[in-house]
Structures are given as C-alpha cells and as structure tokens.
Design a protein around this motif. Structure first.
Motif, mmCIF file in Angstrom:
data_model
loop_
_atom_site.group_PDB
_atom_site.id
_atom_site.type_symbol
_atom_site.label_atom_id
_atom_site.label_comp_id
_atom_site.label_asym_id
_atom_site.label_seq_id
_atom_site.Cartn_x
_atom_site.Cartn_y
_atom_site.Cartn_z
ATOM 1 N N PHE A 52 0.835 -1.206 0.000
ATOM 2 C CA PHE A 52 0.000 0.000 0.000
ATOM 3 C C PHE A 52 0.867 1.253 0.000
ATOM 4 C CE2 PHE A 52 -2.969 -3.234 1.242
ATOM 5 C CZ PHE A 52 -4.122 -2.850 0.592
ATOM 6 N N PRO A 72 -0.329 -4.279 -4.051
ATOM 7 C CA PRO A 72 -0.934 -5.059 -2.972
ATOM 8 C C PRO A 72 -1.509 -6.392 -3.444
ATOM 9 C CG PRO A 72 -1.667 -2.787 -2.860
ATOM 10 C CD PRO A 72 -0.861 -2.915 -4.114
ATOM 11 N N ASN A 73 -2.153 -6.355 -4.645
ATOM 12 C CA ASN A 73 -2.793 -7.600 -5.063
ATOM 13 C C ASN A 73 -1.776 -8.674 -5.387
ATOM 14 O OD1 ASN A 73 -2.621 -5.525 -7.223
ATOM 15 N ND2 ASN A 73 -3.062 -7.275 -8.542
ATOM 16 N N CYS A 76 -0.514 -10.043 -2.161
ATOM 17 C CA CYS A 76 -1.522 -10.943 -1.588
ATOM 18 C C CYS A 76 -1.475 -12.287 -2.286
ATOM 19 C CB CYS A 76 -2.914 -10.318 -1.722
ATOM 20 S SG CYS A 76 -4.209 -11.351 -1.048
ATOM 21 N N SER A 77 -1.277 -12.258 -3.588
ATOM 22 C CA SER A 77 -1.361 -13.544 -4.286
ATOM 23 C C SER A 77 -0.133 -14.418 -4.028
ATOM 24 C CB SER A 77 -1.626 -13.355 -5.783
ATOM 25 O OG SER A 77 -0.754 -12.404 -6.307
ATOM 26 N N ALA A 81 -1.101 -11.444 3.658
ATOM 27 C CA ALA A 81 -2.372 -10.729 3.798
ATOM 28 C C ALA A 81 -2.336 -9.880 5.057
ATOM 29 C CB ALA A 81 -3.524 -11.722 3.855
ATOM 30 N N LEU A 105 -9.301 -15.877 -4.812
ATOM 31 C CA LEU A 105 -7.907 -15.772 -5.214
ATOM 32 C C LEU A 105 -7.322 -17.144 -5.529
ATOM 33 C CD1 LEU A 105 -5.462 -13.902 -5.569
ATOM 34 C CD2 LEU A 105 -4.912 -14.334 -3.177
ATOM 35 N N THR A 153 -7.716 -16.119 1.670
ATOM 36 C CA THR A 153 -6.742 -16.057 0.578
ATOM 37 C C THR A 153 -5.587 -17.039 0.807
ATOM 38 O OG1 THR A 153 -5.386 -14.346 1.621
ATOM 39 C CG2 THR A 153 -7.215 -13.584 0.242
#
Lengths: 244, 329, 421, 286
Positions: A52, A72-73, A76-77, A81, A105, A153
């Motif tokens: 972020f 961020p995505n 996360c992947s 998280a 996800l 996720t």
C-alpha cells in the motif's frame, strides 16, 4: 517453510520519517508481536510490507523474491495478507460474500470459493452470521470478519493490525486461541496490538517501534524488562502487570 | 436455490411477454416506444456493469454510444461492410477504445471519475465534429436499403429493431446473471465497496476496472449501432448528446442500480413516461412534459432512493411478514 | 421469499405501461384533411420554433377561412376541389433532437393518419423526419431548412421549396459584388463564422466554394461550439484577421452573443451578413440598436408588399393575431401549407401517392407566394425548387428592409457597416 | 494580443468562478454535487430580469437583493428536497439534482416562454481601454462581484461562529454533531448560501448576458469542471480552477481554434485530475 525477511526499510512522508531503517524477519509457525506508542510507524510498516506504500529504501524478501514496491494484489497472491487498523470490509455485501471475495484468489470457481468461504467462517466461528450484511455487524464481529477475509486467501504470512481492540476478555481469549491455532497451521503472524494481556502471552518474539525506528526486539519477557522500552512506551503499570 | 429457480421462471415469463408485445402493440409510435424501452434497458444494464457493480459512475456513456454508431456507419458508408459485421466491430472497437481511455481514468475515484466521464463525452463529440473524413458536424447518412434482417434495416414495421434490441437484452441479462455469481462479479462489487480491501485480497483493481469499463462500453457501442441503423443517420450533436448519458444513468438509478432487474424496470417505466408525456403535451411547446419527468425523478430520489427495486424489496418484505402472520394465525 | 414479490411488481409495472398506452389506441375518423408538422418547440431553438409555428397557423387560418385577400385559398373555405374540406394541423415537438424528431414524425403520420407532412426547421432534424416520411411514404414539403445534403439523397417523397445553402451563399457574395461595384470599392478579405452543427458546416462549405469562385480571400474561417457561454476568443480571432466582410451562420442565441461581443471589441467589417438567427424577432428585440445595418439572408420581407399588395394584408391579419410583424422565419414556414394545399387541390385526393404526383407537377406562380421566389416548380430528380431565390434584407430602424436584389429593393442599403452608439 | 487574451481569460474565469463557488460550498458541506446549479443561475437571471422590468432595479445594484431572495429559495429547496436525500445513497444524491435541473428549466419555459430576454440599459454597459487592452465593463463588474463574494465566503467561513461550525461539518460530520452543532440548521444555511452565490452570479450575468430557459446549462457544466479541477469542497480552489478554465478557453480558443475550446477545458481537467486525483486544492474523501 517460508520466511519474510525485511531489511532496512525506510518510508518518508515529506520531512517526516515514518519508518526508519527497520529490519526483522518472521518465519512460519511464529508469532511476532509488534508494539509501540501511537504514531510509532506500525501501520505504515504494514503498508510498506503489503504494497500500500512503496518503501523509499530497503528490501522485503519473501520466498527468495524482493517484493518491495509490488502492488498489494500481487503481494496478496504470493501469500501475504493484512487487516487494517480502522476496520475495512465490504460494507454492502454479506459476510459470506466478503469472505468469498478472498477465497476467489485461490479458487476461481464459484462453488469452490463458496465452500472455502464456508470453511473459513466455521474456523473463525462466524457461520451463523454468514447471510448478514457486513454493515450490520458489531465492531468485534467486523474485526473477526476481516481476519476471515484474509484467511480465505490462504496466506502464509498474516499481518493483523489491532484486531483485538475493543474485545471483551472472553472474546480476547477466543481470539488468542485462534491465533495459536493459526500458528500451529504453519502461518507466520505479525500482530500489532495495544492489549498487552493479549499479545504478551502469545508472541514468540516482540519487536518495539518508536518514532519509526526499531528500539528493541526479543522475547516478551526480555521486552517487558527492557529499560528503553519502558521509558519509551510501556510505563510503570504495564511493567508491573507483565512481570508474571 | 428455490429462489433462484423462481427468479429464472419469472424472467422467462417476462421474456415471453416481451416477445409477444409487438404483436399486440402494432402502432408505429407504440413500437417506437418499445424499441426505446429495449434499447435503454440494454444501455442501463451496460451502465450497471460499470457503475452499479464496479462502482464507477459514468455520465459519459454517450461517448461509447456514439463511437459504436460511427464505427458501423463508417464501415457501411465507406467500405460497404454489412451492418451486422459493423455491429460486432462497434462492440470491439468501443471496448478497445474504452480500455485505452480507462487506463488513466481508472485512477480517478468517485465524483472525479463521474465528471471525467462528462468531460470525455464532450471531448469525443468535438473530435467527431471536426473530423472531415466522417462528415464533421454534418454527420453521415446511411443509404436506405431494402428492409430485411440481413440489411439491418426495417421500414414497414419496427419489430426488427425491437427483436434485435431484445436479443441484446437477453444476452446482457444472461451475461450479468452469470457474472454476478462468478469471480468477476464478486471482484467488481469488492472494488465498488472498497478498493483498498479489494486489492488487499488480491484483486488486481486496474485489470478489473478496465474489464468493467470495456464490457460496459462494448455493449453501449453496439447499442449505438442499433440506433444508427434505426434512424439511418449519425451526427455528432445527437450521437454524443450529453442527454443520452444522463438518461442512461437516470434509468438505471431510477430502477435500482447494482441489480439485474433495476435498469429494465427503470426503462420500462421511464421511457414510456418521457415519450408519452411528450406525445400528449409536447405540441403545446410549454415544457410541461419535461417538468413532469423532472418531478418524477426528484420524487423517486426523495422517497425511494434505492429506486424501484427498493420499493419492490420493501413490498416483498411486507408480503413476507403478512404471510408469516397468516401462517402463525 | 422476497423474490416472489418480483412477479407482482413486474406485472404491475407492465400494467402501468399498458394503461399509459391505452389512450393511444383509438383514432378518430378523418372528417378533415390532416396534415402533420414538427418544430423545435422546446430546447434552445424553442423561440424560433414558436415563430415558425405562428406562420404555419396563419397559413392554416387563411386556407380554412374566407378572407378578402387576393391570394390562393384565401377567398374560399378549405380545399375547393374537395368540397371545402378543411385542413387540420397535427403538431409535434422535435425538442431540436433528431431521434425525437423521427419518433414524433412517425407517431403523427401513423397515429393521426396525416396525408402530408412539412416543417422541421433544423437541417439535422429534417434528416430524420424526412427519412421517417420516406419510409412511411408520405409526401414531405420542406420550406425552412437549407442544408444541400437534404435533397442529395434521392428521396421520392421529399420536396424543398426554399433555396438551399449553395444558392444562398452564392447570393450573399453576389450582393457584396454588387455593392462593391456601386460603391466603387474593393473588398477582398472575407471572414466566415459558423456554428459547428450540420447546418453551419454546410453553409461554410458552400461559402468557401463561392468565395473561391468570386475571388475573395478567406482571411478567417472560424467555427465555434453552438450555445457558447462566451465568444471572446472567437471575436479576437476575427479582429486579428481584420476582414472587410463577415458572414455569420448562427442560430439566435449565438447571433446575440456575437453581436454584443463584436461591438464590445469594436470589430467592424464593411459588410456584415447574418443568417438564420438574425431573422428571429428575438434577435432585434434583444440587441436593439446594435443590429442596425446588418444584412440578413432571407426569402421574405414586408417590403415585398410594394410589388405584392396581399403581403401587407396577410401581415395585417398576422399582426392582429400575434401583435407583431410577420418575421421571415414565419413567412418561410407559412409557404409549405400552401404548397401542400395546392397539390391536394389539384390531386382532388388525399391519397399520399396522388399528392406526391401532384407535387411533382407543381407550378405555382410568384403571385401565389409571399416569399421572393419566382414560383414553385420542383426539379424532377432532386425535388429542389428550381424557381427558388433568396433576398437580402438589412436591419434599418429595427425593421428588416429588402435591399437586394436591387430591383426588389424597397430602400437603399446603407454602407459601410458601423456600430451605433 | 496575449495580454488581451489573458485579461479576457481572467475576467471570464472570474465570472465562471462566481458560479462555481456556491457549487463548491454546497459540496463541501453536504457532499452533494449540484447539477441544478446552472438552472438556479438561470432562475436568478429571470428574477433579476423581472425586478428590472417591474421596479427598474438595476441588476448590478440589485445583486445583494437577488442573492437574498435566492438564499431564501435555497433554504426552501433544502427543506423540501435536499434534506430528504442527504442520507440516501450517492447516486440518489447525484440524480436528484438532475431531476431538479430538468424541472426548473422546463418550468421557466412554461412560465416565461422560450423567448430571449435581456436587460436594456444596465449601468455597467460598454467597454473601455486600459492601455492597449479592451475591457468589457459588465465582465469587469461581474469579476469584481466574484472577488467580493469569494472574500465574503472566506470571511464567513473563518470569522463567524456559524461559518466555523459549517467548516467543522465539512471536515467531520459525526464529530461536529457530537459537539452539539445543529447539523440541520447549518446545512440549510450552507445550502442557502450556495444558492445565494448562484443568485449573485445570475444577477451579474443578467446585466450583460441574454436570458432564456436553457442559459444555465453550459455555465453549470463549466462550473462543475472548475470545481472538480480546483478540488471538491475548496471554494478558493473553485475560483482558481475557474480562472484557469477562463484562460484556457480564451488562449486555446484563439491559438488552437474556437471549435476546440470546450474540449480543451475538459482535456485539461482530465489531465490535471489524472496527475492530482483530488484536484488542485482538494482534500477529504471521494
């Protein structure tokens, strides 16, 4: 067995250095407590680790890749998280739908994502609230939902930002046992918390930030007796309580 | 699950009515209203994908609408390409255009995005007004051909246009129905609700925003082709008219946005009101017809901000309560 | 469970629509001859639309009632060859929008079963309204939109009485030529100023063509956005070009704004020609003395009464009804109902096909028109009026006076143009 | 020439600014994008026209009176309509003003016909030269009016108790209501002031611009872009945005082509907002 290694991360906003040259690491099956007075840079540090904010300097290495500056995505992947200090959920959607968004996800199919979401809700004990619109939840419930969304996720590293604020002692009990369970499941946890009763007993290590810089790291016991920490942050009453 | 089934049956019944309707309402003006209802229902649904689901409120759909109208018209007038190919091309070109435009636009949030779309609509209009190859402000006339399905022109009756628009609507509704239940639909809604949460959960917000914009624009562009073929004439002043953008948004919100039925309901109610009040009172030139239209919108926003679907939901709840009482008694 | 209510709601919604449709079902038997028309009665051009409508209403009044004026259909009631059947007007509002225009035209044609159609005013709107009439095979007589493209489509049912922009542009420069000769001056620098709409753009095309033909140097070719909030940039551009002649194609709102801004910035050409919007009674009413000495393109002027006494009588009637002199816009629109009445009368039928045939054979003399045309006779291919001709008027003392062609001039023109105090 | 263009641009920008500031204030306080602002300017122009016709009130001198009348009208509008949608969803808040706009424009047409009107002999007529630069007096007067209004708003928001309270709401609604601020009343006042600005704008515009039902539409649209450009909720931003737009319009209109001038305004909005997503001086949530 994966490890998140943070080296010399620095983040500045104009003239203010919010995070100053912080290094640490956390690995699977470990809970790292992160404490410090308000404005110490804990939330900013989380934001730097999860994309972020883009760190101005330093590296964040996870499973051999430097993820500093990733979006961020993408972070996360690959399995990191976070929750937010001010609770952030999808207000207009139901509890189940909130968790489903996370589940998609790893499970792109609708049915699979739904199953996963139901499982996660069971794990955090919110099955009964599944059809409720998120906006109608109580604050502790919202916090728990946020954790559930992250868990959906399938993270390897989970960062919780004051998830236990405002909980009753019983609820804290439940929450801490859930965190222990997650540690046993092999997650690496970084937990920011003000509720010392909660964080001291469960943390394997504790790191203390003050004015953006790391001032101490060690076992809860070591931290509780660390002079610098006491003067900077804890104050006498906490010291007494923590000297078990 | 039973609910789902009932929902689908309801839709099928309504579809049946929609298919039979032009056989009952044969007058040309009635059919004109039917065509508009269908066209704007599709446009409202397209808007819905972008605004209702993905949360990007657009008041510039006319940009996509006009581009679609021009694509098929250019292909037909300049290269003698069949309008059906133009129809598909309109969708593709508009979607591609929207993707390119969407890249910088996806950075904008909330009302900055909305006003950005107003700006977009106006800019595209000016571009076409000053582009001599497509006739500039004079526009382009589509030659009248024999009325047939193949030629995408119907003269004796408007039912052809109606069924094409209805076909589009069925396609779009089925698409949204599937989308609502899939990853894409969830991701759109997540972006609408909270972009930070969505990205934190692994949603590539730029990708999904662009997808929403492109799909919405593509459908809108195809509707543009339908209108171009309907009036056999394109001109920047009408095809890129700001009023089209406003009407599309009004219809969707009036019916209830973020909901598969809303835009259809909105179009079914609002378009006939707008057309019929004009037919009854418009010739006086007094503006009374549009006054009524304005009042209608204000009343709806004031008393039922969730649109017609809000009313439907409340009525549903009341019905349910009554039934429960009956069961109890 | 809540979805269940959906069925109820859907049915209710459909019923509501059905109810709205009901009043349209029946349509009365034709006791009179119905003709349809459409004008922009709301929106930015509403004032002009209303002006046109008053001309149309006047025409219907003269056709349907008996007046002691030496003019076709004036002395008799209704259409003589159809037993004095009266014309009934069905009016639609285009809102100045092409889609609405088309729908209204279709509605009026099919619902009211009109046998002929006319009107439109804006060329962009007429493109679709005439298309609707063509599709439904109803004769359409246009007497007030001038874009050349309208008659280039090879329509079978579409006829235009008014001279198109090509002729009007040519006439404008011819007039300038005549003035140059008479004043023994050499005006070279031409500026054209046009609103970027269908009509404005086609005027510009024609003006460029004829400017080249007559050897004028185009020093400024400025288009602007219709309904502008401010035109100082445009006017400064005009000022920088310092033209001898300005031709401005604008609807009324922009005509007012440009006049005021040009005066404020002291842009004064030797010859200032305005089109369309400058004819609107609202224009002179709004800008007042600033309108003095502007030339305006027109097909009608009260001064025609000198050679056509009935023009004065019709104007008197008009004045009694509307409290003002008939404007050129009203006069343009006034013409179409007469062309239609003439065709119906000769066809002795209200069948559209018969009327169309009669229209093709139309041969109205100048004495059957209040406008300056030499008559009405349609070209067999384009259906443009081969006898159409335009006039130039000049605003003098707040009135539009005919000043060109010189043989029709009622008063001498005033030259050069200058702003009043 | 460049000096002339810049002067013209700044004057025009101030006129736009007059329309924009009320819009911005309303947004700042209650989060409503008032798409009916242009229509309200139009209504004020008519009020000014009728006052001029019947009691020979000069539009420039009458500006405070018309602002007052529009203030009252704004309060009524707030009580009847706006109050009821404040708690509604974003879209309803947005579209209600579309509905109002359609209603007002056509009401004007119904009541007063579509005819163009203008006020003859307002005291601020004509032009004068300042060096080599033409200055249109009515625009200068409107610009001065615009600066006065800006100053008044500035003073009101920062120096009066009500103004400070209004600022407090625009920063944090819930906190403000906790502090015992009467939201209802303040909202009504803020909306009234916003509309009063539209009133002042309409009255000053009426002194040189012609009046007809559709007149406000383009002003409203440009003002909207000005506000967004400046950043929603910042009245200073709105004025700066408006002046910027005025300059872009005259310079762009002259050097690039008048047909592109509005497109240029919109283009610069998009470019600026892409670089600064909250406008030049914007803050707060979306």
């Amino acid at each position: 067995m994966s490890e998140l290694v943070v080296k010399n991360v620095t983040k500045r906003f104009g003239g203010l250095t919010a995070v100053n040259d912080v290094s640490f690491s956390v690995k699977s099956g470990e809970i790292l407590g992160l404490i410090g007075p308000n404005g110490a840079g804990k939330t900013t540090l989380f934001s730097c680790l999860t994309g972020f904010h883009r760190p101005d300097a330093g590296s964040v290495v996870f499973e051999g890749r430097d993820i500093a500056g990733w979006s961020p995505n993408n972070i996360c992947s690959i399995g990191i998280a976070r929750t937010f200090q001010v609770v952030q959920i999808l207000q207009g959607m139901t509890v189940l739908e909130n968790v489903q968004v996370g589940a998609f996800l790893r499970y792109p199919g609708a049915a699979a994502a739904r199953d996963k979401a139901i499982k996660v809700l069971e794990k955090v004990g919110m099955s009964k609230r599944a059809p409720v619109k998120a906006v109608n939840l109580t604050l502790p419930e919202k916090k728990r939902l946020e954790v559930a969304m992250c868990l959906a996720t399938d993270p390897k590293v989970l960062m919780l930002d004051e998830s236990m604020a405002g909980l009753t002692p019983t609820e804290i009990q439940e929450a801490t046992s859930m965190l222990r369970q997650l540690r046993e499941d092999g997650l690496a946890l970084i937990v920011v918390e003000h509720v010392m009763e909660a964080i001291m007993p469960i943390s394997d290590r504790i790191m203390v930030l003050d004015s953006g810089a790391k001032i101490a790291e060690g076992t809860p016991r070591e931290i509780a007796s660390n002079e610098r920490v006491i003067s900077a942050y804890l104050g006498d009453k906490y010291v007494k309580r923590c000297k078990v | 699950m039973a609910n789902n089934k009932r929902f689908i049956y309801t839709l099928l019944i309504v579809l049946g009515i929609a298919i039979v309707l032009p056989l009952v309402l044969k007058a040309r003006f009635q059919q004109h209203i039917l065509v508009l209802v269908m066209l704007y229902a599709v446009l409202g649904e397209a808007w819905n994908i972008m605004a209702g689901y993905a949360g990007m409120v657009s008041i510039g759909q006319a940009a996509f609408f006009g581009i679609g109208a021009y694509v098929s018209t250019i292909l037909f007038v300049k290269f003698q390409v069949n309008p059906w190919i133009g129809f598909i091309a309109a969708g593709l070109v508009t979607a591609a255009f929207a993707t390119v435009i969407g890249l910088p636009f996806s950075r904008l949030r909330g009302r900055y995005f909305a006003i950005g779309t107003i700006a977009l609509g106006q800019m595209i209009k000016v571009v076409f007004e000053n582009w001599p190859w497509v006739g500039g402000a004079t526009g382009m006339i589509i030659d009248m051909k024999k009325g047939s399905f193949w030629n995408f022109q119907f003269h004796a009756s408007k039912t052809g246009y109606y069924y094409i628009a209805l076909g589009m609507l069925v396609f779009v509704v089925v698409y949204i129905y599937i989308m609502e239940r899939s990853k894409m639909g969830f991701y759109f809604k997540a972006i609408r609700e909270n972009e930070d949460v969505a990205t934190g959960l692994g949603v590539n917000k730029t990708k999904y925003k662009l997808l929403a914009i492109a799909i919405s624009a593509g459908i809108t562009g195809m509707c543009g082709t339908i209108l171009a073929q309907y009036q056999l004439y394109v001109e920047p002043a009408y095809m890129f008219d700001h009023t089209i953008s406003v009407t599309i948004a009004l219809i969707a919100v009036f019916g209830g946005s973020g909901n598969i039925i809303g835009p259809i309901l909105g179009s079914v109610i609002l378009m006939p009101i707008s057309e019929l009040t004009r037919a009854w009172m418009g010739s006086s030139g007094s503006g009374i017809d549009l006054m009524i239209y304005g009042v209608f919108i204000v009343l709806m926003c004031v008393f039922e901000p969730d649109g017609l679907m809000g009313i439907a939901r409340k009525a549903g709840r009341r019905l349910e309560a009554r039934r429960e009482k009956e069961v109890a008694a | 469970m809540k979805k269940n209510s959906l069925v109820v709601r859907m049915v209710l919604a459909l019923m509501m629509v059905a109810v709205l449709f009901v009043p349209m079902m029946g349509s009365a038997a034709p006791a009179t001859i119905k003709i349809g028309t459409i004008y922009p009665l709301t929106g930015a051009n509403a004032t002009t639309g209303a002006d046109c409508m008053s001309g149309v209403e006047m025409a219907l009044d003269i056709i349907n009632n008996s007046y002691d004026i030496d003019f076709p259909f004036a002395k008799t009631v209704g259409i003589p060859n159809l037993g004095g059947a009266k014309l009934e007007l069905v009016v639609g509002d285009s809102r100045g929008d092409a889609t609405v225009g088309m729908a209204e035209t279709e509605r009026i044609i099919t619902e009211s079963k009109v046998c002929a159609f006319f009107g439109g005013y804006q060329s962009g709107v007429v493109k679709t309204t005439s298309m609707a009439a063509e599709r439904l095979q109803i004769p359409y007589v246009l007497s007030d939109a001038t874009s050349p493209t309208l008659t280039e489509r090879g329509f079978q049912w579409f006829f235009r009485v008014i001279p198109h922009d090509g002729i009007q542009a040519k006439n404008a420069l011819e007039m300038v030529n005549d003035i140059e000769k008479k004043e023994k001056v050499d005006l070279k620098k031409l500026a054209i100023l046009w609103e970027n709409t269908e009509w404005g753009a086609s005027v510009a095309v024609e003006l460029r063509k004829w400017a080249a033909h007559y050897g004028y140097k185009l020093v400024a070719d400025i288009s602007y956005v219709y309904k502008a909030t401010d035109v100082s940039a445009e006017v400064l551009k005009l000022k920088a070009a310092n033209p001898d002649i300005i031709v401005h194609a604008a609807y009324v709102s922009d005509a007012i704004l440009f006049t005021q801004t040009m005066k404020a910035m002291k842009v004064a050409p030797k010859v200032f020609i305005g089109m369309a919007g400058y004819l609107d009674p609202n224009y002179v009413g709004t800008v007042g003395a600033d309108a003095e000495n502007i030339f305006v393109r027109g097909v009608y002027g009260l001064d025609l009464a000198v050679s056509k006494p009935y023009v004065a009588k019709i104007n008197e009637l008009y004045k009694k009804k509307y409290g003002r002199d008939m404007s050129p816009n009203a006069a343009r629109s006034f013409t179409a109902p007469f062309v239609i009445a003439d065709a119906i009368n000769r066809a002795k039928s209200t069948k559209p096909e018969d009327i169309r045939k009669a229209l093709l054979e139309t041969n109205m003399p100048a004495s059957a028109l209040i406008t300056a045309y030499d008559g009405v006779k349609f070209d067999p291919v384009t259906h443009d009026n081969t006898l159409a001709k335009s006039l130039y008027l000049q605003i003098q003392g707040g009135k539009l006076r005919v000043v060109w062609p010189f043989n029709l001039a009622a008063v001498p023109y005033s030259y050069p143009f200058a702003w009043g105090k | 020439m460049i000096l002339q263009l810049l002067t013209g641009g700044v004057l025009l920008g101030c006129v736009y600014g007059l329309v924009s500031m009320g819009l911005s204030l309303i947004y700042g306080v209650m989060g409503i994008v008032n798409f009916a602002h242009g229509a309200l300017v139009m209504l004020a122009m008519y009020v000014s026209y009728w006052l001029n016709t019947y009691v020979s009130l000069d539009p420039v001198i009458g500006t405070p009176i018309i602002a007052l009348i529009m203030f009252g009208f704004g309060m009524i509008l707030y009580k009847l309509v706006i109050k009821r949608v404040l708690k509604g969803p974003f879209l309803a808040r947005m579209l209600v003003t579309f509905g109002l706009s359609i209603f007002f424009i056509n009401m004007a047409q119904f009541l007063w016909s579509p005819d163009y009107r203008n006020i003859q002999g307002a005291i601020s007529k004509g032009t004068f030269m300042l060096g080599s630069v033409f200055i249109e007096l009515p625009k200068l007067v409107a610009s001065v009016g615009s600066l006065i209004v800006a100053a008044l708003i500035y003073w009101f928001l920062r120096k009066t108790k009500t103004g400070l309270a209004i600022q407090a709401i625009s920063i944090d609604r819930s906190a403000a209501s906790l502090m015992g601020i009467n939201l209802e009343k303040l909202n009504a006042i803020a909306f009234g002031i916003g509309i009063a600005c539209a009133g002042a704008a309409g009255s000053l515009l009426a002194s040189y611009y012609y009046i007809f039902p559709d007149v406000g539409t383009m002003f409203g649209l440009v003002a909207l872009v000005a506000v967004a450009l400046g950043g929603f909720g910042s009245t200073e931003g709105a004025l700066i945005g408006a002046i910027l737009i005025g300059i872009i319009e005259t310079l762009g209109g002259f050097y690039i082509g008048p047909e592109y001038k509005y497109a240029l305004i919109f283009l610069s909005y998009v470019l600026i907002v892409i670089v600064r997503p909250k406008g030049l001086m914007g803050w707060g949530a979306d």
